[in-house]
Design a protein around this motif. Structure first.
Motif, PDB file in Angstrom:
ATOM      1  N   ASN A 116       9.144   6.038  10.628  1.00  0.00           N
ATOM      2  CA  ASN A 116       9.269   4.869   9.760  1.00  0.00           C
ATOM      3  C   ASN A 116       8.377   4.975   8.525  1.00  0.00           C
ATOM      4  OD1 ASN A 116      11.217   3.559  11.314  1.00  0.00           O
ATOM      5  ND2 ASN A 116       9.666   2.700  12.664  1.00  0.00           N
ATOM      6  N   HIS A 117       7.208   5.544   8.691  1.00  0.00           N
ATOM      7  CA  HIS A 117       6.242   5.736   7.605  1.00  0.00           C
ATOM      8  C   HIS A 117       6.861   6.581   6.484  1.00  0.00           C
ATOM      9  CE1 HIS A 117       2.345   6.759   5.756  1.00  0.00           C
ATOM     10  NE2 HIS A 117       2.553   8.040   6.025  1.00  0.00           N
ATOM     11  N   HIS A 118       7.443   7.714   6.843  1.00  0.00           N
ATOM     12  CA  HIS A 118       7.995   8.587   5.810  1.00  0.00           C
ATOM     13  C   HIS A 118       9.359   8.111   5.310  1.00  0.00           C
ATOM     14  CE1 HIS A 118       4.639  11.143   5.512  1.00  0.00           C
ATOM     15  NE2 HIS A 118       4.703  11.573   6.761  1.00  0.00           N
ATOM     16  N   LEU A 119      10.120   7.397   6.119  1.00  0.00           N
ATOM     17  CA  LEU A 119      11.334   6.761   5.592  1.00  0.00           C
ATOM     18  C   LEU A 119      10.960   5.748   4.513  1.00  0.00           C
ATOM     19  CD1 LEU A 119      13.625   6.119   8.691  1.00  0.00           C
ATOM     20  CD2 LEU A 119      14.227   7.385   6.616  1.00  0.00           C
ATOM     21  N   ALA A 120       9.887   5.007   4.740  1.00  0.00           N
ATOM     22  CA  ALA A 120       9.419   4.044   3.740  1.00  0.00           C
ATOM     23  C   ALA A 120       8.991   4.766   2.470  1.00  0.00           C
ATOM     24  CB  ALA A 120       8.270   3.205   4.304  1.00  0.00           C
ATOM     25  N   HIS A 121       8.335   5.932   2.606  1.00  0.00           N
ATOM     26  CA  HIS A 121       7.955   6.703   1.429  1.00  0.00           C
ATOM     27  C   HIS A 121       9.183   7.139   0.629  1.00  0.00           C
ATOM     28  CE1 HIS A 121       3.804   7.981   3.184  1.00  0.00           C
ATOM     29  NE2 HIS A 121       3.701   6.892   2.448  1.00  0.00           N
ATOM     30  N   ASN A 135       0.880  -1.165   0.000  1.00  0.00           N
ATOM     31  CA  ASN A 135       0.000   0.000   0.000  1.00  0.00           C
ATOM     32  C   ASN A 135       0.920   1.217   0.000  1.00  0.00           C
ATOM     33  OD1 ASN A 135      -1.505   2.265   0.819  1.00  0.00           O
ATOM     34  ND2 ASN A 135      -2.856   1.058   2.116  1.00  0.00           N
ATOM     35  N   LEU A 136       1.000   1.910  -1.129  1.00  0.00           N
ATOM     36  CA  LEU A 136       1.955   3.014  -1.267  1.00  0.00           C
ATOM     37  C   LEU A 136       1.663   4.171  -0.328  1.00  0.00           C
ATOM     38  CD1 LEU A 136       2.415   3.065  -5.143  1.00  0.00           C
ATOM     39  CD2 LEU A 136       3.863   1.976  -3.413  1.00  0.00           C
ATOM     40  N   ARG A 137       0.415   4.378   0.004  1.00  0.00           N
ATOM     41  CA  ARG A 137       0.089   5.470   0.931  1.00  0.00           C
ATOM     42  C   ARG A 137       0.506   5.116   2.356  1.00  0.00           C
ATOM     43  NH1 ARG A 137      -5.400   9.047   1.430  1.00  0.00           N
ATOM     44  NH2 ARG A 137      -4.428  10.633   2.702  1.00  0.00           N
ATOM     45  N   PHE A 138       0.336   3.854   2.733  1.00  0.00           N
ATOM     46  CA  PHE A 138       0.701   3.391   4.082  1.00  0.00           C
ATOM     47  C   PHE A 138       1.593   2.150   3.972  1.00  0.00           C
ATOM     48  CE2 PHE A 138      -3.421   5.540   4.654  1.00  0.00           C
ATOM     49  CZ  PHE A 138      -3.050   6.497   5.584  1.00  0.00           C
ATOM     50  N   PRO A 139       2.835   2.336   3.531  1.00  0.00           N
ATOM     51  CA  PRO A 139       3.698   1.182   3.255  1.00  0.00           C
ATOM     52  C   PRO A 139       4.053   0.328   4.476  1.00  0.00           C
ATOM     53  CG  PRO A 139       4.937   3.222   3.102  1.00  0.00           C
ATOM     54  CD  PRO A 139       3.493   3.600   3.249  1.00  0.00           C
ATOM     55  N   ILE A 140       3.958   0.889   5.660  1.00  0.00           N
ATOM     56  CA  ILE A 140       4.230   0.095   6.868  1.00  0.00           C
ATOM     57  C   ILE A 140       2.940  -0.165   7.642  1.00  0.00           C
ATOM     58  CG2 ILE A 140       6.624   0.905   7.048  1.00  0.00           C
ATOM     59  CD1 ILE A 140       5.659   2.637   9.482  1.00  0.00           C
ATOM     60  N   GLY A 141       1.803   0.094   6.992  1.00  0.00           N
ATOM     61  CA  GLY A 141       0.506  -0.058   7.638  1.00  0.00           C
ATOM     62  C   GLY A 141       0.032   1.269   8.195  1.00  0.00           C
TER      63      GLY A 141
END
Length: 185
Positions: free
Chosen positions: A163-168, A6-12
């Motif tokens: 972590n969310h924005h690092l994943a982005h 899920n590109l918007r929430f890559p870590i959930g």
């Protein structure tokens, strides 16, 4: 790019943990502590063209993500200070999407935001490590959600945010500029 993510929430989506274990809390603080250096490492060799890559169609560019983290984490730090010095203060929300379109968030030079994050996180972690249980349980009211958040819960939210924005950022790099972004909607 992995199409199952899920590109918007890559870590959930953001979890809400009101009563973390001491090990969880330590891990969250460590995530916040390491965020600025991890982000710096991930973006250090990116060109201006690469800083304009997006992690999904309609998403923010890498530079907007970096600038957003500086803005968001400043707001969070101030919310911690308010909760520690006032009785359940109502905090002021802000329009993240509008902030991401201001000139400083569209600037190709991310160095100031990286420097700000480095200093801010050092100061923030010093504060977080000093909090006792009573202080961790202090709250602020978020009028947008109409609910109270404890500081301990907010530590978890911001560890997730890091972590969310690092994943982005990593997804944008992986996409190699194939995705074009627009303002985050």
């Amino acid at each position: 790019m992995n199409s199952t993510i899920n590109l918007r929430f890559p870590i959930g989506e953001m979890p809400s943990e009101k009563h973390p274990t001491s090990a969880q809390l330590e891990q969250w603080i460590l995530t916040i502590e390491q965020f600025s250096s991890t982000l710096q490492e991930v973006v250090k060799d990116l060109s201006v063209d690469q800083l304009n890559w997006c992690y999904r169609a309609g998403g923010w560019s890498i530079k907007q993500l970096v600038h957003h983290c500086a803005d968001s984490h400043m707001n969070s730090f101030i919310r911690f200070k308010l909760a520690l010095t006032e009785e359940a203060p109502a905090i002021r929300p802000y329009f993240e999407d509008r902030w991401a379109e201001l000139s400083d968030s569209l600037d190709d030079n991310i160095e100031d935001s990286l420097l700000l994050l480095r200093a801010l996180h050092r100061k923030w972690v010093k504060l977080l490590k000093s909090l006792n249980q009573e202080e961790l349980n202090r709250t602020f009211v978020h009028p947008e959600h109409g609910t109270s958040f404890s500081l301990v819960e907010n530590i978890g939210i911001y560890a997730w945010h890091c972590n969310h924005h690092l994943a982005h950022v990593r997804l944008a790099i992986e996409a190699e500029g194939k995705l074009r972004g627009r303002p985050y909607l």
